[in-house]
Design a protein around this motif. Structure first.
Motif, PDB file in Angstrom:
ATOM      1  N   PRO A  49     -98.519 -45.163 -36.780  1.00  0.00           N
ATOM      2  CA  PRO A  49     -99.658 -44.366 -37.273  1.00  0.00           C
ATOM      3  C   PRO A  49     -99.333 -42.787 -37.297  1.00  0.00           C
ATOM      4  CG  PRO A  49     -99.816 -45.315 -35.235  1.00  0.00           C
ATOM      5  CD  PRO A  49     -98.535 -45.765 -35.856  1.00  0.00           C
ATOM      6  N   ARG A  50     -99.911 -41.886 -38.071  1.00  0.00           N
ATOM      7  CA  ARG A  50    -100.018 -40.515 -37.923  1.00  0.00           C
ATOM      8  C   ARG A  50    -100.348 -39.819 -36.570  1.00  0.00           C
ATOM      9  NH1 ARG A  50     -99.499 -36.482 -41.744  1.00  0.00           N
ATOM     10  NH2 ARG A  50     -99.278 -34.325 -40.308  1.00  0.00           N
ATOM     11  N   ARG A  51    -101.397 -40.869 -35.891  1.00  0.00           N
ATOM     12  CA  ARG A  51    -101.499 -40.386 -34.644  1.00  0.00           C
ATOM     13  C   ARG A  51    -100.368 -40.501 -33.473  1.00  0.00           C
ATOM     14  NH1 ARG A  51    -103.784 -45.503 -35.276  1.00  0.00           N
ATOM     15  NH2 ARG A  51    -103.266 -46.808 -33.469  1.00  0.00           N
ATOM     16  N   ALA A  52     -99.550 -40.965 -33.793  1.00  0.00           N
ATOM     17  CA  ALA A  52     -98.445 -41.068 -32.872  1.00  0.00           C
ATOM     18  C   ALA A  52     -97.344 -39.885 -33.012  1.00  0.00           C
ATOM     19  CB  ALA A  52     -97.486 -42.355 -33.109  1.00  0.00           C
ATOM     20  N   PHE A  53     -97.684 -38.871 -34.050  1.00  0.00           N
ATOM     21  CA  PHE A  53     -96.835 -37.641 -34.125  1.00  0.00           C
ATOM     22  C   PHE A  53     -97.094 -37.058 -32.870  1.00  0.00           C
ATOM     23  CE2 PHE A  53     -97.040 -33.227 -35.616  1.00  0.00           C
ATOM     24  CZ  PHE A  53     -95.735 -33.032 -35.736  1.00  0.00           C
ATOM     25  N   GLN A  54     -95.989 -36.263 -32.420  1.00  0.00           N
ATOM     26  CA  GLN A  54     -95.911 -35.455 -31.522  1.00  0.00           C
ATOM     27  C   GLN A  54     -95.500 -34.126 -31.509  1.00  0.00           C
ATOM     28  OE1 GLN A  54     -94.810 -36.996 -27.668  1.00  0.00           O
ATOM     29  NE2 GLN A  54     -95.057 -38.983 -28.306  1.00  0.00           N
ATOM     30  N   ASP A  55     -96.099 -33.200 -31.180  1.00  0.00           N
ATOM     31  CA  ASP A  55     -95.862 -31.735 -31.246  1.00  0.00           C
ATOM     32  C   ASP A  55     -95.765 -30.974 -29.993  1.00  0.00           C
ATOM     33  OD1 ASP A  55     -95.020 -29.134 -32.292  1.00  0.00           O
ATOM     34  OD2 ASP A  55     -97.115 -28.867 -33.178  1.00  0.00           O
ATOM     35  N   GLY A  77     -90.545 -30.460 -29.675  1.00  0.00           N
ATOM     36  CA  GLY A  77     -90.652 -30.360 -31.205  1.00  0.00           C
ATOM     37  C   GLY A  77     -91.222 -31.323 -31.788  1.00  0.00           C
ATOM     38  N   ALA A  78     -91.465 -31.266 -33.286  1.00  0.00           N
ATOM     39  CA  ALA A  78     -92.147 -32.436 -33.954  1.00  0.00           C
ATOM     40  C   ALA A  78     -91.265 -33.616 -33.976  1.00  0.00           C
ATOM     41  CB  ALA A  78     -92.424 -31.629 -35.727  1.00  0.00           C
TER      42      ALA A  78
END
Length: 94
Positions: free
Chosen positions: A38-44, A48-49
């Protein structure tokens, strides 16, 4: 352009975890979606991304064409990929 997944080296909650990174955010998000992240799992964060993926999702990404990289054997490549991930993450708006 490419998507990369490093070695599944971090042990957390009984599973091995790796980082899914890419040359562009579009590629990163597309691969993450393709493996069911899911997009909510994206980390920055400071690293880094990226998306954290467990060993099973790492294998799924590899089957879809992600390039395996080793934090031990591919140090120069890993540094370049992480530098791009850091630069991309700062540019993306929430």
């Amino acid at each position: 352009m490419s998507v990369y997944v490093d070695d599944a080296v971090t042990l957390w909650r009984g599973r091995r975890w790796a980082h899914l990174m890419a040359d562009t955010l579009d590629e990163l998000h597309a691969m993450a979606a393709a493996i069911g992240m899911p997009r909510r799992a994206f980390q920055d964060k400071t690293s880094g991304a990226h998306y954290d993926v467990d060993a099973d999702l790492r294998e799924a990404a590899l089957r879809l064409g992600a390039i395996p990289i080793s934090r031990h054997a591919d140090r120069a490549l890993v540094r370049r990929v992480i530098a791009r991930a850091r630069a991309q993450g700062r540019r993306e708006a929430p």
